[in-house]
Design a protein around this motif. Structure first.
Motif, short mmCIF file in Angstrom:
data_model
loop_
_atom_site.label_atom_id
_atom_site.label_comp_id
_atom_site.label_asym_id
_atom_site.label_seq_id
_atom_site.Cartn_x
_atom_site.Cartn_y
_atom_site.Cartn_z
N ILE A 266 -1.61 7.14 6.87
CA ILE A 266 -1.17 7.01 5.54
C ILE A 266 -1.71 5.59 4.97
O ILE A 266 -1.95 5.48 3.62
CB ILE A 266 0.48 6.69 5.38
N GLU A 267 -1.76 4.74 5.80
CA GLU A 267 -2.47 3.45 5.52
C GLU A 267 -3.84 3.57 4.87
O GLU A 267 -4.38 2.84 3.97
CB GLU A 267 -2.37 2.48 6.52
N ILE A 268 -4.59 4.33 5.67
CA ILE A 268 -6.16 4.42 5.40
C ILE A 268 -6.16 5.27 3.98
O ILE A 268 -6.93 4.99 3.12
CB ILE A 268 -6.80 5.42 6.23
N LEU A 269 -5.27 6.11 3.85
CA LEU A 269 -5.33 6.88 2.42
C LEU A 269 -4.84 5.98 1.36
O LEU A 269 -5.46 6.15 0.26
CB LEU A 269 -4.41 7.97 2.36
N ARG A 295 2.46 -1.19 1.91
CA ARG A 295 2.59 -2.39 1.13
C ARG A 295 1.96 -3.57 1.88
O ARG A 295 1.23 -4.31 1.35
CB ARG A 295 3.86 -2.66 0.81
N TRP A 296 2.03 -3.44 3.25
CA TRP A 296 1.70 -4.49 4.11
C TRP A 296 -0.06 -5.01 3.87
O TRP A 296 -0.22 -6.03 3.42
CB TRP A 296 2.00 -4.27 5.55
N ARG A 297 -0.75 -4.15 4.22
CA ARG A 297 -2.23 -4.35 4.24
C ARG A 297 -2.92 -3.99 2.94
O ARG A 297 -3.54 -4.66 2.27
CB ARG A 297 -3.02 -4.17 5.61
N PRO A 298 -2.69 -2.67 2.53
CA PRO A 298 -3.31 -2.18 1.49
C PRO A 298 -2.89 -3.00 -0.11
O PRO A 298 -3.62 -3.00 -0.93
CB PRO A 298 -3.12 -0.84 1.32
N GLY A 299 -1.40 -3.50 0.08
CA GLY A 299 -1.01 -4.22 -1.00
C GLY A 299 -0.75 -2.97 -2.21
O GLY A 299 -0.73 -3.65 -3.43
N ILE A 421 -5.70 13.13 9.23
CA ILE A 421 -5.93 13.17 7.53
C ILE A 421 -6.58 14.47 7.34
O ILE A 421 -7.76 14.69 7.88
CB ILE A 421 -6.58 12.09 6.94
N CYS A 422 -6.04 15.41 6.45
CA CYS A 422 -6.74 16.32 5.96
C CYS A 422 -6.98 16.42 4.50
O CYS A 422 -5.91 16.17 3.67
CB CYS A 422 -5.86 17.92 6.36
N ALA A 431 -15.11 7.54 3.77
CA ALA A 431 -14.51 6.14 3.88
C ALA A 431 -13.32 6.07 4.88
O ALA A 431 -13.25 5.22 5.82
CB ALA A 431 -13.81 5.70 2.61
N ALA A 432 -12.65 7.27 5.11
CA ALA A 432 -11.49 7.40 6.02
C ALA A 432 -12.28 7.38 7.61
O ALA A 432 -11.58 6.92 8.66
CB ALA A 432 -10.75 8.46 5.94
N LYS A 433 -13.47 7.84 7.85
CA LYS A 433 -14.01 8.03 8.99
C LYS A 433 -14.47 6.42 9.36
O LYS A 433 -14.48 6.16 10.59
CB LYS A 433 -15.37 8.91 8.85
N LYS A 434 -14.95 5.70 8.59
CA LYS A 434 -15.18 4.45 8.68
C LYS A 434 -13.76 3.54 9.13
O LYS A 434 -14.32 2.70 10.06
CB LYS A 434 -16.16 3.77 7.97
#
Length: 572
Positions: A266-269, A295-299, A421-422, A431-434
């Motif tokens: 969820i964070e990566i998305l 909220r924490w890191r993605p803001g 993630i699908c 981007a998610a793979k990285k």
């Protein structure tokens, strides 16, 4: 007459210009011994204060010899006292200036003594302290070292009662033998009903697989692996999800990115779909962990879309549209919808018609949809679960739809940290793979889980037994709560019940809800999640996870809940 008056004025002037040598003492910079200040010159306040007044009479005392070392190392003390002596109004300067000079002299001598203090006796020699270390020490003592704003914010004590309850239960955990009066954990959605099945499979297969089966030898687990997951696990997970979701949908392994659980998924998305300061719409009540994940890191902010008990907390497009419009008026950019299906904490399931309505809404507003489907295989009701992937037709732009899944719930492997993630968006996948570099699954875990998911017979038996045990415990638990006067919302999936305890709270407000939550912790020794932690707009609702206990432990939990109910009824 003039000569006599002149002589009188001269007689008023004191003849003593030399004070005793013991009157003033000071330390020479070149020695720690104290030298006498033999003379005190009186200077006039008028003019430049640099020329000494000559005496009217020859000094009866012989003048001391000039000391060259004193003239080079000592301090010349100038005291403007002549105006006071002569009575010409120099009282202010004549008193303050000497005091100030005397204060600074004492300060100077004190600092000199501290710098030249003899070393303390010691049996071992001490290394000299360098000036750079001294400077660092003095600077560090002035202020505390700074942290980033993010670290400062998240290091503060938790304000969510969900995490507060988990932490308090961890300090005093219930154990039937070692701590029978401890806190029973019913706030964490952890499936322990089928640990025996998982343990038996691991005992039978771990030794054989570690010796080399399915690449679980040292060559298969020690080297670096791809961060987004090995293809063998992606294929096995695709088959498992196909089986869990009623074999109605297939997932392409090439559209999958593996993560260490659903939380980083969820964070990566969130990183991929929104910028810092953007927002997602989230139907309430929702899982309290979303606040941290997004909220924490993605803001990214979360804007609640309030659902009510009159509709069994089901989502409506009208409420979604109102929340979207209000956010736009405030200047907030909505980038997507984050939703759980089956719902956490209510346990209801989105219908196929509602899924189609969500697709139309997302296309109309040009936003994304993230669906958390981690409870897809933990169903017990008559309603059929429908995955978002099942309603994506070929003529729909699939690039805005993303699914999150994990093995923490349906396969009871929360500690293994396996999520996925699908997505149908190539840029999101790239981007998610990285980004999985920071949340990769360990190689031994991937190989072991691949072996487990490839055991088709075990998976089939496990899913059947898991659903059966969830249904048994849930039905017994909800029935016992009903006998205590506590009703639960209608649900078809999940590992929890959404209980209505509004009749037990006084006053009917969030404050009353928190007080009741505290009673469960202190009186009943039970940790549950209050509705306010799930952003429920109606006070008095609580999430109670029943899969953390066995069927035989249900009476014990109900007995403890009865204490709180009786306490509330007696006080009211």
């Amino acid at each position: 007459m003039g000569k006599q008056e002149g002589n009188k004025r001269k007689e008023r002037i004191p003849e003593t210009e030399v004070l005793p040598s013991s009157f003033f003492r000071f330390d020479s910079p070149n020695t720690t011994q104290t030298k006498p200040l033999s003379t005190l010159h009186l200077h006039s306040l008028s003019g430049s204060m640099t020329h000494a007044r000559k005496p009217t009479k020859p000094n009866s005392q012989p003048r001391q010899a000039h000391n060259p070392s004193f003239s080079t190392t000592g301090m010349k003390l100038i005291v403007p006292l002549q105006g006071v002596v002569q009575g010409r109004g120099g009282l202010l300067l004549g008193t303050l200036v000497p005091c100030a000079l005397f204060y600074f002299l004492q300060l100077y001598l004190k600092r000199r003594r501290s710098n030249f203090s003899p070393p303390s006796p010691s049996s071992e020699p001490t290394l000299p302290r360098t000036s750079s270390r001294s400077n660092l020490s003095s600077r560090g003592s002035i202020s505390r070292v700074r942290l980033s704003k993010l670290a400062t914010q998240i290091s503060r004590p938790d304000d969510s009662l969900y995490y507060v309850g988990l932490e308090r239960a961890s300090r005093d955990p219930y154990d039937a033998v070692n701590n029978p009066h401890g806190i029973i954990q019913l706030g964490l959605s952890d499936n322990k009903l089928c640990f025996d099945l998982i343990g038996e499979w691991v005992a039978r297969n771990l030794e054989g697989t570690m010796s080399g089966g399915v690449d679980l030898g040292i060559n298969g687990i020690a080297p670096y692996q791809t961060f987004d997951g090995v293809m063998e696990l992606k294929m096995a997970l695709s088959d498992f999800m196909h089986q869990v979701m009623g074999e109605s949908v297939k997932f392409d392994p090439y559209n999958m990115v593996l993560t260490a659980g659903a939380t980083p998924a969820i964070e990566i998305l969130s990183y991929c779909l929104a910028d810092h300061g953007n927002a997602f719409l989230v139907p309430t009540p929702y899982y309290p962990g979303f606040d941290r994940d997004v909220r924490w890191r993605p803001g990214v902010d979360l804007i609640p879309v309030h659902c009510r008990s009159t509709d069994n907390f089901n989502l409506s497009i009208t409420a979604l549209d109102q929340a979207f419009s209000q956010a736009r008026k405030r200047g907030v950019k909505i980038r997507g919808i984050l939703i759980s299906n089956p719902s956490n904490p209510v346990g209801n399931i989105l219908t196929q018609d509602m899924l189609y309505s969500l697709l139309d809404f997302a296309e109309d507003k040009n936003i994304h949809i993230i669906v958390d489907e981690v409870y897809a295989g933990s169903t017990y009701g008559s309603e059929k679960f429908v995955s978002l992937a099942e309603v994506l037709d070929s003529d729909i732009d699939k690039s805005r739809f993303h699914i999150v899944y994990s093995l923490s719930k349906d396969l009871s492997l929360a500690g293994f940290r396996v999520g996925v993630i699908c997505s149908f968006n190539d840029s999101v996948l790239a981007a998610a793979k990285k980004l999985t570099r920071f949340s990769a699954i360990s190689a031994p875990t991937q190989r072991l889980v691949t072996s487990m998911l490839s055991d088709k017979r075990f998976i089939r038996e496990y899913l059947e037994t898991n659903r059966k045990r969830i249904r048994q415990v849930r039905d017994e638990f909800v029935d016992c709560l009903s006998k205590l006067g506590i009703k639960c919302a209608k649900s078809s999936a999940g590992m929890f019940c959404w209980a209505n305890m509004s009749g037990l709270i006084r006053p009917y407000s969030e404050k009353g809800e928190i007080e009741l939550w505290e009673k469960f912790l202190s009186i009943a020794k039970i940790s549950i999640t209050p509705g306010s932690a799930c952003h429920c707009i109606e006070p008095g609702w609580f999430r109670i996870c029943f899969t953390t206990i066995t069927l035989e432990e249900v009476p014990l939990v109900i007995k403890r809940i009865r204490r709180v109910v009786e306490s509330c009824n007696s006080s009211s």
